[in-house]
Design a protein around this motif. Sequence first.
Motif, mmCIF file in Angstrom:
data_model
loop_
_atom_site.group_PDB
_atom_site.id
_atom_site.type_symbol
_atom_site.label_atom_id
_atom_site.label_comp_id
_atom_site.label_asym_id
_atom_site.label_seq_id
_atom_site.Cartn_x
_atom_site.Cartn_y
_atom_site.Cartn_z
ATOM 1 N N THR A 317 98.049 66.669 27.425
ATOM 2 C CA THR A 317 97.073 66.003 28.298
ATOM 3 C C THR A 317 97.585 64.624 28.685
ATOM 4 O O THR A 317 98.011 63.844 27.823
ATOM 5 N N HIS A 318 97.547 64.335 29.983
ATOM 6 C CA HIS A 318 97.952 63.021 30.502
ATOM 7 C C HIS A 318 96.706 62.323 31.040
ATOM 8 O O HIS A 318 95.960 62.899 31.846
ATOM 9 N N VAL A 319 96.466 61.094 30.596
ATOM 10 C CA VAL A 319 95.244 60.353 30.928
ATOM 11 C C VAL A 319 95.612 59.046 31.610
ATOM 12 O O VAL A 319 96.492 58.312 31.135
ATOM 13 N N THR A 320 94.948 58.746 32.724
ATOM 14 C CA THR A 320 95.194 57.492 33.448
ATOM 15 C C THR A 320 93.876 56.924 33.958
ATOM 16 O O THR A 320 93.094 57.626 34.609
ATOM 17 N N LEU A 321 93.622 55.641 33.673
ATOM 18 C CA LEU A 321 92.549 54.877 34.308
ATOM 19 C C LEU A 321 93.211 53.887 35.265
ATOM 20 O O LEU A 321 93.958 53.012 34.833
ATOM 21 N N LEU A 322 92.950 54.046 36.556
ATOM 22 C CA LEU A 322 93.542 53.153 37.549
ATOM 23 C C LEU A 322 92.687 51.889 37.671
ATOM 24 O O LEU A 322 91.479 51.974 37.905
ATOM 25 N N PRO A 323 93.286 50.708 37.531
ATOM 26 C CA PRO A 323 92.505 49.474 37.630
ATOM 27 C C PRO A 323 92.119 49.165 39.075
ATOM 28 O O PRO A 323 92.709 49.685 40.026
ATOM 29 N N ASP A 324 91.111 48.311 39.222
ATOM 30 C CA ASP A 324 90.708 47.775 40.523
ATOM 31 C C ASP A 324 90.267 48.866 41.499
ATOM 32 O O ASP A 324 90.492 48.768 42.711
ATOM 33 N N THR A 325 89.640 49.902 40.991
ATOM 34 C CA THR A 325 89.064 50.937 41.848
ATOM 35 C C THR A 325 87.933 51.618 41.082
ATOM 36 O O THR A 325 87.865 51.521 39.854
ATOM 37 N N GLY A 326 87.066 52.302 41.825
ATOM 38 C CA GLY A 326 85.876 52.869 41.223
ATOM 39 C C GLY A 326 85.917 54.374 41.112
ATOM 40 O O GLY A 326 86.951 54.971 40.809
ATOM 41 N N HIS A 327 84.770 55.014 41.391
ATOM 42 C CA HIS A 327 84.588 56.439 41.153
ATOM 43 C C HIS A 327 85.652 57.261 41.864
ATOM 44 O O HIS A 327 85.853 57.155 43.072
ATOM 45 N N CYS A 328 86.346 58.078 41.099
ATOM 46 C CA CYS A 328 87.404 58.966 41.591
ATOM 47 C C CYS A 328 88.568 58.220 42.231
ATOM 48 O O CYS A 328 89.371 58.826 42.951
ATOM 49 N N ALA A 329 88.645 56.909 41.985
ATOM 50 C CA ALA A 329 89.764 56.091 42.478
ATOM 51 C C ALA A 329 89.948 56.210 43.988
ATOM 52 O O ALA A 329 91.071 56.120 44.497
#
Length: 350
Positions: A317-329
């Motif tokens: 499993t690869h997990v990423t939270l993209l900064p400076d953006t909201g729902h669904c990037a």
Amino acid sequence: MPFTWPLDPQDLFTERHPQMTLALPAAEVDAVRAAVTDMWPDRPGGWVHEWSALAARHAAAGRHREAAQAYGWAKFPTLADEPKRTAQARQVEQYLLAAPGFPVEFERRTLTVPYGGGTVDLPVHLMAAPGLPADAPVMLASGGVDSWKVDLHDMWERLALALPVRLLLFDIPGTGETSHVPMTPDGGAKVIDGLIAYARTIGNGRVGHFGLSMGGYYSARSGLTGAVDAAVDLGGPVEHAFARGRGFAYGMGGIVGNALGFPAMPTAAEQDDAFAAFDLRPLLDQDLNSPMLVLNGADDVHVPQHDTLVFTPRRHTHVTLLPDTGHCAISRFDDAMRITIPWLRTTLCP
């Protein structure tokens, strides 16, 4: 009976402007924004009226693709009343008129799949790069509770052109062309099981599942059960989003209540009770999953960061939270696709 609830249309423009301008010129979106004063009345100044007027201008000029996108915003956020349902019918009509000009192969089919104790007829779209071999993998793909398969055409087209897969596009129960049945965890899972079984018969047997927002809930479920060969969850709620008393932003309570099949705006307790059944904790507790990509924007107001980060310790499993953006990037859509496309290419299409 119409399903309406207090909703300031300007709040929707504030939240959805980046999404609206993915497929329509910002000047057109801003002109509609300036004209809209009410959410529900079908008259000048009303949401459905002003968006439909823009769509009609595009349709009259033969710009069917743009007309379909504008009618998509006219029926947004739910098929709450007859004007919204009319806008959706016109959206589908304009979309099919635009289809011969798509740079991808496109076909519309109606499948009969399990739902509840019976079946449901499900309009689906098949999309692929020109000349894709018949024995390519197939990837199920859907949006969420308010952005449906036609609305997200630009995303699907980009994926189809970038990947050697055939997309099988559908609306989850309670939404879009599947609004005649409510969204439930088990009902939706049965629909998707039927689609997976069908997908294995039209390609090389390998099947993926891409889900956006509430569609990401179902793709996470497909991945956690191992029902597919690869799963992408982009902004899906899986656990903490369903916690009691969380509340909703930007009118999402009414959108979700409509999809769940309530005849009118549910109470907070009714919605909490309905949502409790969606919690994927029992599946998260199992050490079983297909290869999964889970990503979202770090500033999502609808889905807590936990529902992305909870996947971090899982195998494959690869997990990423993209900064400076909201729902669904959505405001960093290109960055999300730069992660998603290579991952799918190596995982689903080795």
